[in-house]
Design a protein around this motif. Structure first.
Motif, PDB file in Angstrom:
ATOM      1  N   THR A 128      -5.373 -10.777  12.393  1.00 28.45           N
ATOM      2  CA  THR A 128      -4.602  -9.611  11.942  1.00 28.45           C
ATOM      3  C   THR A 128      -3.716  -9.046  13.043  1.00 28.45           C
ATOM      4  O   THR A 128      -2.814  -8.265  12.762  1.00 28.45           O
ATOM      5  CB  THR A 128      -5.537  -8.498  11.415  1.00 28.45           C
ATOM      6  OG1 THR A 128      -6.503  -8.212  12.428  1.00 28.45           O
ATOM      7  CG2 THR A 128      -6.233  -8.923  10.133  1.00 28.45           C
ATOM      8  N   ASP A 129      -3.997  -9.419  14.293  1.00 28.28           N
ATOM      9  CA  ASP A 129      -3.106  -9.020  15.388  1.00 28.28           C
ATOM     10  C   ASP A 129      -3.080 -10.136  16.431  1.00 28.28           C
ATOM     11  O   ASP A 129      -3.794 -11.136  16.299  1.00 28.28           O
ATOM     12  CB  ASP A 129      -3.512  -7.664  15.978  1.00 28.28           C
ATOM     13  CG  ASP A 129      -4.867  -7.698  16.697  1.00 28.28           C
ATOM     14  OD1 ASP A 129      -5.601  -8.716  16.580  1.00 28.28           O
ATOM     15  OD2 ASP A 129      -5.197  -6.713  17.374  1.00 28.28           O
ATOM     16  N   ASP A 174       4.761  -3.790  15.507  1.00 30.84           N
ATOM     17  CA  ASP A 174       4.995  -3.652  14.060  1.00 30.84           C
ATOM     18  C   ASP A 174       6.277  -2.873  13.760  1.00 30.84           C
ATOM     19  O   ASP A 174       6.494  -1.797  14.334  1.00 30.84           O
ATOM     20  CB  ASP A 174       3.846  -2.857  13.415  1.00 30.84           C
ATOM     21  CG  ASP A 174       2.513  -3.571  13.504  1.00 30.84           C
ATOM     22  OD1 ASP A 174       2.502  -4.806  13.372  1.00 30.84           O
ATOM     23  OD2 ASP A 174       1.492  -2.881  13.672  1.00 30.84           O
ATOM     24  N   ARG A 192       1.431 -11.921   8.508  1.00 27.46           N
ATOM     25  CA  ARG A 192       2.059 -11.357   9.717  1.00 27.46           C
ATOM     26  C   ARG A 192       2.053 -12.366  10.868  1.00 27.46           C
ATOM     27  O   ARG A 192       3.053 -12.516  11.579  1.00 27.46           O
ATOM     28  CB  ARG A 192       1.287 -10.089  10.115  1.00 27.46           C
ATOM     29  CG  ARG A 192       1.827  -9.360  11.323  1.00 27.46           C
ATOM     30  CD  ARG A 192       0.937  -8.147  11.623  1.00 27.46           C
ATOM     31  NE  ARG A 192       1.365  -7.406  12.794  1.00 27.46           N
ATOM     32  CZ  ARG A 192       1.149  -7.811  14.048  1.00 27.46           C
ATOM     33  NH1 ARG A 192       0.511  -8.935  14.283  1.00 27.46           N
ATOM     34  NH2 ARG A 192       1.581  -7.077  15.069  1.00 27.46           N
ATOM     35  N   ARG A 238       5.739   0.879  12.949  1.00 33.83           N
ATOM     36  CA  ARG A 238       5.244   1.856  13.941  1.00 33.83           C
ATOM     37  C   ARG A 238       6.437   2.484  14.656  1.00 33.83           C
ATOM     38  O   ARG A 238       6.790   2.080  15.779  1.00 33.83           O
ATOM     39  CB  ARG A 238       4.337   1.184  14.978  1.00 33.83           C
ATOM     40  CG  ARG A 238       2.953   0.869  14.499  1.00 33.83           C
ATOM     41  CD  ARG A 238       2.039   0.436  15.643  1.00 33.83           C
ATOM     42  NE  ARG A 238       0.896  -0.272  15.138  1.00 33.83           N
ATOM     43  CZ  ARG A 238      -0.266   0.325  14.813  1.00 33.83           C
ATOM     44  NH1 ARG A 238      -0.423   1.611  14.977  1.00 33.83           N
ATOM     45  NH2 ARG A 238      -1.257  -0.397  14.339  1.00 33.83           N
ATOM     46  N   ARG A 278       0.818  -1.219   0.000  1.00 31.79           N
ATOM     47  CA  ARG A 278       0.000   0.000   0.000  1.00 31.79           C
ATOM     48  C   ARG A 278       0.853   1.270   0.000  1.00 31.79           C
ATOM     49  O   ARG A 278       0.378   2.354  -0.275  1.00 31.79           O
ATOM     50  CB  ARG A 278      -0.946   0.005   1.211  1.00 31.79           C
ATOM     51  CG  ARG A 278      -2.072  -0.990   1.069  1.00 31.79           C
ATOM     52  CD  ARG A 278      -2.841  -1.162   2.370  1.00 31.79           C
ATOM     53  NE  ARG A 278      -2.084  -1.909   3.358  1.00 31.79           N
ATOM     54  CZ  ARG A 278      -2.556  -2.241   4.556  1.00 31.79           C
ATOM     55  NH1 ARG A 278      -3.759  -1.870   4.919  1.00 31.79           N
ATOM     56  NH2 ARG A 278      -1.804  -2.937   5.402  1.00 31.79           N
ATOM     57  N   ALA A 295      -7.026  -0.957  17.483  1.00 27.59           N
ATOM     58  CA  ALA A 295      -5.923  -1.752  18.047  1.00 27.59           C
ATOM     59  C   ALA A 295      -4.587  -1.233  17.531  1.00 27.59           C
ATOM     60  O   ALA A 295      -4.403  -1.061  16.327  1.00 27.59           O
ATOM     61  CB  ALA A 295      -6.096  -3.213  17.655  1.00 27.59           C
ATOM     62  N   LEU A 296      -3.664  -0.982  18.457  1.00 24.41           N
ATOM     63  CA  LEU A 296      -2.303  -0.577  18.094  1.00 24.41           C
ATOM     64  C   LEU A 296      -1.353  -1.703  18.516  1.00 24.41           C
ATOM     65  O   LEU A 296      -1.787  -2.776  18.938  1.00 24.41           O
ATOM     66  CB  LEU A 296      -1.916   0.708  18.834  1.00 24.41           C
ATOM     67  CG  LEU A 296      -2.892   1.896  18.803  1.00 24.41           C
ATOM     68  CD1 LEU A 296      -2.341   3.036  19.664  1.00 24.41           C
ATOM     69  CD2 LEU A 296      -3.110   2.386  17.377  1.00 24.41           C
ATOM     70  N   THR A 297      -0.091  -1.452  18.430  1.00 22.68           N
ATOM     71  CA  THR A 297       0.914  -2.313  19.048  1.00 22.68           C
ATOM     72  C   THR A 297       1.824  -1.401  19.861  1.00 22.68           C
ATOM     73  O   THR A 297       1.864  -0.202  19.580  1.00 22.68           O
ATOM     74  CB  THR A 297       1.737  -3.098  18.001  1.00 22.68           C
ATOM     75  OG1 THR A 297       2.564  -2.206  17.243  1.00 22.68           O
ATOM     76  CG2 THR A 297       0.849  -3.910  17.074  1.00 22.68           C
ATOM     77  N   GLN A 312       1.479  -5.345  21.577  1.00 29.98           N
ATOM     78  CA  GLN A 312       0.497  -6.224  22.192  1.00 29.98           C
ATOM     79  C   GLN A 312       1.299  -7.185  23.064  1.00 29.98           C
ATOM     80  O   GLN A 312       2.307  -7.736  22.617  1.00 29.98           O
ATOM     81  CB  GLN A 312      -0.315  -6.936  21.115  1.00 29.98           C
ATOM     82  CG  GLN A 312      -0.976  -5.911  20.172  1.00 29.98           C
ATOM     83  CD  GLN A 312      -2.175  -6.398  19.423  1.00 29.98           C
ATOM     84  OE1 GLN A 312      -2.564  -7.562  19.529  1.00 29.98           O
ATOM     85  NE2 GLN A 312      -2.800  -5.510  18.654  1.00 29.98           N
ATOM     86  N   LYS A 338       0.736   3.506  12.478  1.00 28.45           N
ATOM     87  CA  LYS A 338       1.366   2.513  11.586  1.00 28.45           C
ATOM     88  C   LYS A 338       1.518   3.145  10.214  1.00 28.45           C
ATOM     89  O   LYS A 338       0.527   3.598   9.629  1.00 28.45           O
ATOM     90  CB  LYS A 338       0.526   1.244  11.490  1.00 28.45           C
ATOM     91  CG  LYS A 338       1.163   0.205  10.553  1.00 28.45           C
ATOM     92  CD  LYS A 338       0.581  -1.173  10.774  1.00 28.45           C
ATOM     93  CE  LYS A 338      -0.800  -1.320  10.177  1.00 28.45           C
ATOM     94  NZ  LYS A 338      -0.827  -1.235   8.686  1.00 28.45           N
TER      95      LYS A 338
HETATM   96  C1  LIG Z   1      -1.404  -5.363  14.195  1.00 27.97           C
HETATM   97  C2  LIG Z   1      -1.977  -4.085  13.658  1.00 27.97           C
HETATM   98  O1  LIG Z   1      -0.988  -3.091  13.603  1.00 27.97           O
HETATM   99  C3  LIG Z   1      -3.054  -3.608  14.631  1.00 27.97           C
HETATM  100  O2  LIG Z   1      -3.601  -2.423  14.196  1.00 27.97           O
HETATM  101  C4  LIG Z   1      -2.543  -4.257  12.280  1.00 27.97           C
HETATM  102  O3  LIG Z   1      -3.681  -5.041  12.307  1.00 27.97           O
HETATM  103  C5  LIG Z   1      -1.539  -4.837  11.274  1.00 27.97           C
HETATM  104  O4  LIG Z   1      -1.675  -4.322  10.001  1.00 27.97           O
HETATM  105  P1  LIG Z   1      -2.793  -4.656   8.896  1.00 27.97           P
HETATM  106  O5  LIG Z   1      -2.978  -3.369   8.155  1.00 27.97           O
HETATM  107  O6  LIG Z   1      -4.038  -5.111   9.581  1.00 27.97           O
HETATM  108  O7  LIG Z   1      -2.193  -5.719   8.040  1.00 27.97           O
END
Ligand SMILES: C[C@](O)(CO)[C@H](O)COP(=O)(O)O
Ligand SMILES: Nc1ccn([C@@H]2O[C@H](COP(=O)(O)OP(=O)(O)OP(=O)(O)O)[C@@H](O)[C@H]2O)c(=O)n1
Length: 230
Positions: free
Chosen positions: A190-191, A108, A82, A111, A17, A164-166, A168, A214
């Motif tokens: 996804t996380d 990530d 991931r 980030r 992206r 949701a961030l990281t 985690q 991110k």
């Molecule tokens: C893990 C994450 O950063 C939480 O927001 C995110 O889901 C990972 O990136 P993606 O854009 O979902 O692949």
């Protein structure tokens, strides 16, 4: 005494992206690469026991970074998704002596703006938690659910919605088993929290800063670069 922890940094994505000439974790940000900026906050923390980066099989950029020689950092193989990359890193940590009950923070590579104060807030908030959790920010805008025709179907109650961030943060054994099980079952992961949820757990939401962004699209990197300049 401050909590000790291991870190996993999934960094095997291609950044489709972003549409740049290299994966976004290797683009320049304030005189270094995004990856170096991302790792620094963990390398500076006295509680760090070791850190694993998951990298693509063909990654010509990592060996050129100064931190690639840091003895606290190990390299694991990236995976198709991931979650596969994280699972490989967890297996490597076990081989390096990490134990099932140790805390692992997954963050990530993309980030780079995690504040040291947010890292400390997460660690302090979850140190005595039976399960673990994640940094997250409450939704700010009014939220709409779209219908198939592209028109608004309904307004969603934002008071219960968080982004949701990281990082985690979970116990290594719990996270490994949840990820392995969810992937095996074909669940969408996804996380890390999604995997824990799949296993029946309810991770704690720890409010973090919205600027722990991110980098996903070019404007994200521009925004961060401008902010770091001023
Ligand atoms: C893990 C994450 O950063 C939480 O927001 C995110 O889901 C990972 O990136 P993606 O854009 O979902 O692949
Ligand atoms: N197979 C994968 C896919 C992603 N990641 C990492 O997971 C993080 C978050 O993923 P995302 O922002 O989706 O990164 P990309 O997959 O690189 O981006 P895109 O989806 O735009 O291709 C990134 O640090 C990325 O390098 C990974 O380690 N292994």
């Amino acid at each position: 005494m401050s909590v000790t922890f291991w870190v996993v940094v999934p960094a095997a994505g291609v950044g489709s992206r972003m549409q740049a000439d290299r994966p976004k974790q290797y683009l320049a940000l304030a005189g270094r690469t995004v990856m170096e900026q991302t790792l620094q906050v963990f390398l500076d923390h006295p509680g760090l026991k070791g850190l694993t980066v998951s990298l693509a099989a063909e990654d010509p950029y990592w060996p050129g970074l100064s931190c690639s020689h840091d003895p606290r950092i190990w390299r694991a193989d990236g995976g198709r998704e991931r979650a596969d990359s994280v699972l490989n890193a967890l297996a490597l940590l076990r081989a390096k002596g990490a134990e099932a009950l140790d805390w692992v923070l997954v963050h990530d590579a993309a980030r780079p703006n995690l504040a040291a104060s947010d890292l400390q807030h997460l660690l302090a908030s979850l140190a005595d938690d039976p399960l673990g959790g994640l940094l997250a920010v409450p939704a700010r805008d009014t939220l709409k659910r779209a219908g198939e025709d592209g028109r608004v179907e309904a307004t969603v109650d934002r008071s219960v919605i968080w982004h949701a961030l990281t990082p985690q943060m979970f116990r290594l054994g719990t996270l490994h088993d949840a990820l392995a099980g969810a992937l095996e079952a074909g669940a969408t992961v996804t996380d890390e929290a999604s995997a824990i949820e799949w296993a029946g757990g309810h991770p704690r939401l720890v409010e973090g800063r919205a600027d722990n962004l991110k980098i996903t699209r070019p404007e994200d990197l521009h925004w961060l670069a401008q902010r770091w300049q001023s």
